[in-house]
Design a protein around this motif. Structure first.
Motif, PDB file in Angstrom:
ATOM      1  N   LYS A  33       1.123  -1.145   0.231  1.00 21.99           N
ATOM      2  CA  LYS A  33      -0.079   0.078  -0.442  1.00 21.99           C
ATOM      3  C   LYS A  33       0.676   1.198  -0.030  1.00 21.99           C
ATOM      4  CE  LYS A  33      -2.294  -1.563   3.080  1.00 21.99           C
ATOM      5  NZ  LYS A  33      -3.557  -1.228   4.727  1.00 21.99           N
ATOM      6  N   GLU A  34       1.742   1.480   0.663  1.00 22.54           N
ATOM      7  CA  GLU A  34       2.933   2.319   0.739  1.00 22.54           C
ATOM      8  C   GLU A  34       3.306   2.490  -1.059  1.00 22.54           C
ATOM      9  OE1 GLU A  34       3.325  -0.328   2.999  1.00 22.54           O
ATOM     10  OE2 GLU A  34       1.982   0.861   4.534  1.00 22.54           O
ATOM     11  N   SER A  54       0.481   4.241  -2.864  1.00 20.81           N
ATOM     12  CA  SER A  54      -0.131   5.491  -2.497  1.00 20.81           C
ATOM     13  C   SER A  54       0.970   6.658  -3.272  1.00 20.81           C
ATOM     14  CB  SER A  54      -0.234   5.595  -1.538  1.00 20.81           C
ATOM     15  OG  SER A  54      -0.125   4.716  -0.077  1.00 20.81           O
ATOM     16  N   THR A  64      -6.830   1.585  -0.063  1.00 18.94           N
ATOM     17  CA  THR A  64      -7.391   2.215   1.517  1.00 18.94           C
ATOM     18  C   THR A  64      -6.946   0.943   1.296  1.00 18.94           C
ATOM     19  OG1 THR A  64      -9.409   1.149   0.396  1.00 18.94           O
ATOM     20  CG2 THR A  64      -9.273   3.336   0.010  1.00 18.94           C
ATOM     21  N   GLU A  65      -7.990   0.053   2.780  1.00 13.59           N
ATOM     22  CA  GLU A  65      -7.399  -0.668   3.393  1.00 13.59           C
ATOM     23  C   GLU A  65      -7.399  -1.944   2.334  1.00 13.59           C
ATOM     24  OE1 GLU A  65      -5.713  -1.980   6.887  1.00 13.59           O
ATOM     25  OE2 GLU A  65      -5.303   0.536   6.436  1.00 13.59           O
ATOM     26  N   SER A  66      -7.895  -2.415   1.281  1.00 15.29           N
ATOM     27  CA  SER A  66      -8.342  -3.303   0.693  1.00 15.29           C
ATOM     28  C   SER A  66      -8.425  -3.171  -0.824  1.00 15.29           C
ATOM     29  CB  SER A  66      -9.929  -3.742   1.410  1.00 15.29           C
ATOM     30  OG  SER A  66     -10.791  -3.339   0.791  1.00 15.29           O
ATOM     31  N   SER A  67      -8.597  -1.809  -1.162  1.00 17.31           N
ATOM     32  CA  SER A  67      -8.426  -1.443  -2.619  1.00 17.31           C
ATOM     33  C   SER A  67      -7.837  -0.362  -3.281  1.00 17.31           C
ATOM     34  CB  SER A  67     -10.007  -1.698  -3.123  1.00 17.31           C
ATOM     35  OG  SER A  67     -10.361  -0.501  -3.021  1.00 17.31           O
ATOM     36  N   SER A  77      -9.959  -4.564  -5.799  1.00 12.33           N
ATOM     37  CA  SER A  77      -9.390  -5.063  -4.812  1.00 12.33           C
ATOM     38  C   SER A  77      -7.264  -5.855  -4.632  1.00 12.33           C
ATOM     39  CB  SER A  77      -9.795  -5.943  -4.826  1.00 12.33           C
ATOM     40  OG  SER A  77      -8.826  -7.054  -3.811  1.00 12.33           O
TER      41      SER A  77
END
Length: 90
Positions: A2-3, A6, A31-34, A74
């Motif tokens: 995720k990082e 981003s 997001t946490e999941s997508s 996802s």
């Protein structure tokens, strides 16, 4: 992961998935999941005779042909990710 994703926020990106679908658009957020893309092109590569690589390159040179205002993908579905500007000619 995720990082890493981003840092592309606000940029045009290509998202490869575990299926025949490829997504191109502007990364809005992770997001946490997508991933959330805006002005996105959700493209089933089996709907065209053009290879996935050619389709992506043509989008880089000719612009993304958005067919979605927003799409959520996802994180479990993603196998590859890059900035559209990093796509090289072949």
């Amino acid at each position: 992961m995720k990082e890493d994703l981003s840092r592309f926020t606000g940029k045009e990106v290509v998202v490869d998935t575990r299926s025949n679908w490829v997504y191109l658009g502007i990364l809005d957020r992770v997001t946490e999941s997508s991933l959330v893309l805006t002005d996105a092109d959700a493209h089933d590569i089996t709907d065209t005779e053009v290879s996935k690589e050619r389709y992506i390159y043509d989008s880089r040179t000719g612009g993304i042909k958005a067919n979605r205002d927003r799409v959520h993908i996802s994180l479990d579905y993603i196998v590859g990710f890059s900035a559209l500007g990093d796509i090289k000619a072949f």
